[in-house]
Design a protein around this motif. Sequence first.
Motif, PDB file in Angstrom:
ATOM      1  N   ASP A 125       0.842  -1.190   0.000  1.00 41.69           N
ATOM      2  CA  ASP A 125       0.000   0.000   0.000  1.00 41.69           C
ATOM      3  C   ASP A 125       0.879   1.242   0.000  1.00 41.69           C
ATOM      4  OD1 ASP A 125      -1.629   2.191   0.789  1.00 41.69           O
ATOM      5  OD2 ASP A 125      -1.370   1.623   2.898  1.00 41.69           O
ATOM      6  N   ILE A 144      -9.289   1.124  -1.170  1.00 39.33           N
ATOM      7  CA  ILE A 144      -8.970   0.703   0.200  1.00 39.33           C
ATOM      8  C   ILE A 144      -9.960  -0.368   0.671  1.00 39.33           C
ATOM      9  CG2 ILE A 144      -9.055   1.546   2.601  1.00 39.33           C
ATOM     10  CD1 ILE A 144      -7.496   3.979   1.593  1.00 39.33           C
ATOM     11  N   ALA A 145     -11.226  -0.143   0.401  1.00 41.16           N
ATOM     12  CA  ALA A 145     -12.233  -1.143   0.797  1.00 41.16           C
ATOM     13  C   ALA A 145     -11.945  -2.472   0.098  1.00 41.16           C
ATOM     14  CB  ALA A 145     -13.631  -0.639   0.450  1.00 41.16           C
ATOM     15  N   ASN A 148      -8.771  -4.120   1.637  1.00 43.62           N
ATOM     16  CA  ASN A 148      -9.065  -4.631   2.987  1.00 43.62           C
ATOM     17  C   ASN A 148      -9.916  -5.900   2.939  1.00 43.62           C
ATOM     18  OD1 ASN A 148      -7.647  -2.633   4.274  1.00 43.62           O
ATOM     19  ND2 ASN A 148      -9.434  -1.390   4.807  1.00 43.62           N
ATOM     20  N   GLU A 153      -2.540 -10.319   2.453  1.00 41.05           N
ATOM     21  CA  GLU A 153      -1.795  -9.466   3.381  1.00 41.05           C
ATOM     22  C   GLU A 153      -1.349  -8.172   2.714  1.00 41.05           C
ATOM     23  OE1 GLU A 153       1.551 -11.565   5.091  1.00 41.05           O
ATOM     24  OE2 GLU A 153       2.141 -12.325   3.138  1.00 41.05           O
ATOM     25  N   ILE A 154      -1.347  -7.116   3.530  1.00 43.34           N
ATOM     26  CA  ILE A 154      -1.029  -5.777   3.011  1.00 43.34           C
ATOM     27  C   ILE A 154       0.139  -5.209   3.805  1.00 43.34           C
ATOM     28  CG2 ILE A 154      -1.898  -3.442   2.574  1.00 43.34           C
ATOM     29  CD1 ILE A 154      -4.755  -4.540   2.763  1.00 43.34           C
ATOM     30  N   PRO A 160      -0.412   3.417   7.058  1.00 39.58           N
ATOM     31  CA  PRO A 160      -1.554   2.815   6.349  1.00 39.58           C
ATOM     32  C   PRO A 160      -2.359   3.935   5.683  1.00 39.58           C
ATOM     33  CG  PRO A 160      -1.498   2.124   8.662  1.00 39.58           C
ATOM     34  CD  PRO A 160      -0.487   3.227   8.514  1.00 39.58           C
ATOM     35  N   ILE A 176      -6.529   1.799   5.259  1.00 37.32           N
ATOM     36  CA  ILE A 176      -5.951   0.476   5.030  1.00 37.32           C
ATOM     37  C   ILE A 176      -5.774  -0.250   6.361  1.00 37.32           C
ATOM     38  CG2 ILE A 176      -3.723  -0.647   4.489  1.00 37.32           C
ATOM     39  CD1 ILE A 176      -5.300  -0.277   1.977  1.00 37.32           C
ATOM     40  N   GLN A 177      -6.211  -1.489   6.418  1.00 38.21           N
ATOM     41  CA  GLN A 177      -5.927  -2.336   7.571  1.00 38.21           C
ATOM     42  C   GLN A 177      -4.672  -3.137   7.213  1.00 38.21           C
ATOM     43  OE1 GLN A 177      -7.203  -2.772  10.876  1.00 38.21           O
ATOM     44  NE2 GLN A 177      -5.209  -3.768  10.747  1.00 38.21           N
ATOM     45  N   THR A 179      -1.291  -5.422   7.412  1.00 38.85           N
ATOM     46  CA  THR A 179      -0.755  -6.556   8.156  1.00 38.85           C
ATOM     47  C   THR A 179       0.547  -6.098   8.808  1.00 38.85           C
ATOM     48  OG1 THR A 179      -1.507  -7.838   6.252  1.00 38.85           O
ATOM     49  CG2 THR A 179      -0.315  -9.038   7.976  1.00 38.85           C
ATOM     50  N   PHE A 199      -4.807  -0.103  12.891  1.00 39.04           N
ATOM     51  CA  PHE A 199      -4.668  -0.079  11.427  1.00 39.04           C
ATOM     52  C   PHE A 199      -3.241  -0.378  10.972  1.00 39.04           C
ATOM     53  CE2 PHE A 199      -8.452   2.587  12.111  1.00 39.04           C
ATOM     54  CZ  PHE A 199      -9.332   1.914  11.286  1.00 39.04           C
TER      55      PHE A 199
END
Length: 507
Positions: A125, A144-145, A148, A153-154, A160, A176-177, A179, A199
Amino acid sequence: MKILTAAQLREADAFTIEREKLGPGELMERAATAFVNWYTAHFTSEKETLIFCGPGNNGGDGLAIARLLHQQQYPVRVFLPETGSSFSADFSLNLERLPPEIPVQRYESLSGLPHFEKEKSRFIDALFGTGLNRPLTGLYAETIAFLNASGIEIIAVDVPSGLFTDSPSPEDAPIIQATYTVSFEMPKLAFLLPKTGEFAGDWQTVPIGLNQEFIHAERTPYHFTTEEAVSKIFRSRPKFSHKGTFGHALLMAGSYGKMGAAVLTAQACLRSGVGLLSVAIPECGYQILQISAPEAMVLPDPSESHLTEFPADLQKYSAIGIGPGIGQQRETRQLLSGLLDHAEAKLILDADALNLLAADKKLLNKLPPETILTPHPKEFERLAGSATDDFQRLELLREFCERYRCYVVLKGAYSCIGTPSGNFYFNSTGNPGMATGGSGDALTGIITALRAQHYPPEEACILGVYLHGLAGDLAKAEKGETALIAGDIIAYLGKAFQRIGERATEG
Ligand SMILES: NC(=O)C1=CN([C@@H]2O[C@H](COP(=O)(O)OP(=O)(O)OC[C@H]3O[C@@H](n4cnc5c(N)ncnc54)[C@H](OP(=O)(O)O)[C@@H]3O)[C@@H](O)[C@H]2O)[C@@H](O)CC1
Ligand SMILES: Nc1ncnc2c1ncn2[C@@H]1O[C@H](COP(=O)(O)OP(=O)(O)O)[C@@H](O)[C@H]1O
Ligand SMILES: [K+]
């Protein structure tokens, strides 16, 4: 370590570029290299790396990261949301530098994106970083949605995307959630607060060589406690020292059914280097304490079930810790009120001592200067009122410490020490295994021992909170998080002190 705001970091970037006469994109290259070093140390090239880049310098980082990963034979693809935003200079530079073999896909809506297979993909991200100045909307919010919801994994670059670093993010803002978050130079304030910190996932910092002179001179109330800083506070025991050198602590703890709190506090205090320890407890705890902490002297209260009197000769104690398990009986409140009138020694108030203060706020005006309070967020709320968000809670903390000239350890995942001069020190050790009954009692014992040994209040809080978390981390390595109990924290205090002592000797 200082924690600077986004605006200060921007100035640090500019200062570094000017002072070190860095060419276009050079600082960004450093940042991207630092990120890639972290990334390649953590992940193999088995999965494809899919990099989503925004229009600013965070996106520029993403493009430089794509090029550097490609050089190391990592399969990468770049995705650019088309929103009409203008690109930053370093973004454009890195877009030009992108080798033609790296696929770049521009998309105007999510339907323009391909299908990503979970087992074969990893997202980076690089949409927005510290330059975010309003909540994300439109295609950015949709992206972003989508990311997520993917279950893939991000890894966030610096921050974020969508998260404000120095102010609360609106309730339903798209964020962004991550990882993992790999953040440049220093943690951002939002990572350390419960709501926004979620986050960032498992975050790490990597140095990018920002000018240290600038950072040193920059003013900020926010600090992150490092092992290096703590080892400078720690004092080793002189060869010709004797028990008088390390002070005499008094603990007032326990009530019928809660003698365990007194035992844990006393054991932690004894394991934290105090010279002598006396423990005032209700009569019902006499044998319990004598047996479980034989190194301590016991002062039984006339009452069988709860504390009603404070011991005579208060002046002989170099620190007094009160609160764990004492309950909230009327006589105990009177005891506390009297203690505040008479105690000249350094006070540490925890648990029910804080609840008693909250129930009778006039008592707050009697707090001797340099008193230390160790509330968890609920106890702090009872004392200082409720906050609309974590950032406002910090403001309440600042006001409270200033008004009552006290030090407050606001306990949590990143316990925050507030000081009367308006500083905040966030602790860097500890783990969720410590969220278990009695671990706060251990902290009270540790800080009381350090105060008894004449550590100034700020240093006692910083060192004590760090050691408590470090002991918890060492205990976790052996016991795991789930099975960890407060007694384990105490059992590992020795190793924690040893580690800090060795670091102090190394200099
Ligand atoms: N400076 C350096 O040399 C280095 C910087 N580094 C990296 O740069 C990052 C900071 O970069 P940045 O300042 O360009 O900000 P970034 O987060 O990419 O945002 C870009 C632009 O987006 C815009 N914008 C804001 N909110 C928006 C919204 N809701 N929706 C739409 N647009 C919005 C806003 O412009 P506006 O639209 O307001 O004109 C803003 O300017 C930092 O986190 C690190 O990764 C490292 O490489 C080290 C060297
Ligand atoms: N998720 C976590 N990560 C790190 N430390 C934690 C976490 N949860 C709790 N702790 C620490 O454990 C202690 C719990 O204290 P407290 O809530 O007073 O417990 P108790 O009253 O049961 O003794 C605090 O020092 C806190 O910082
Ligand atoms: K980002």
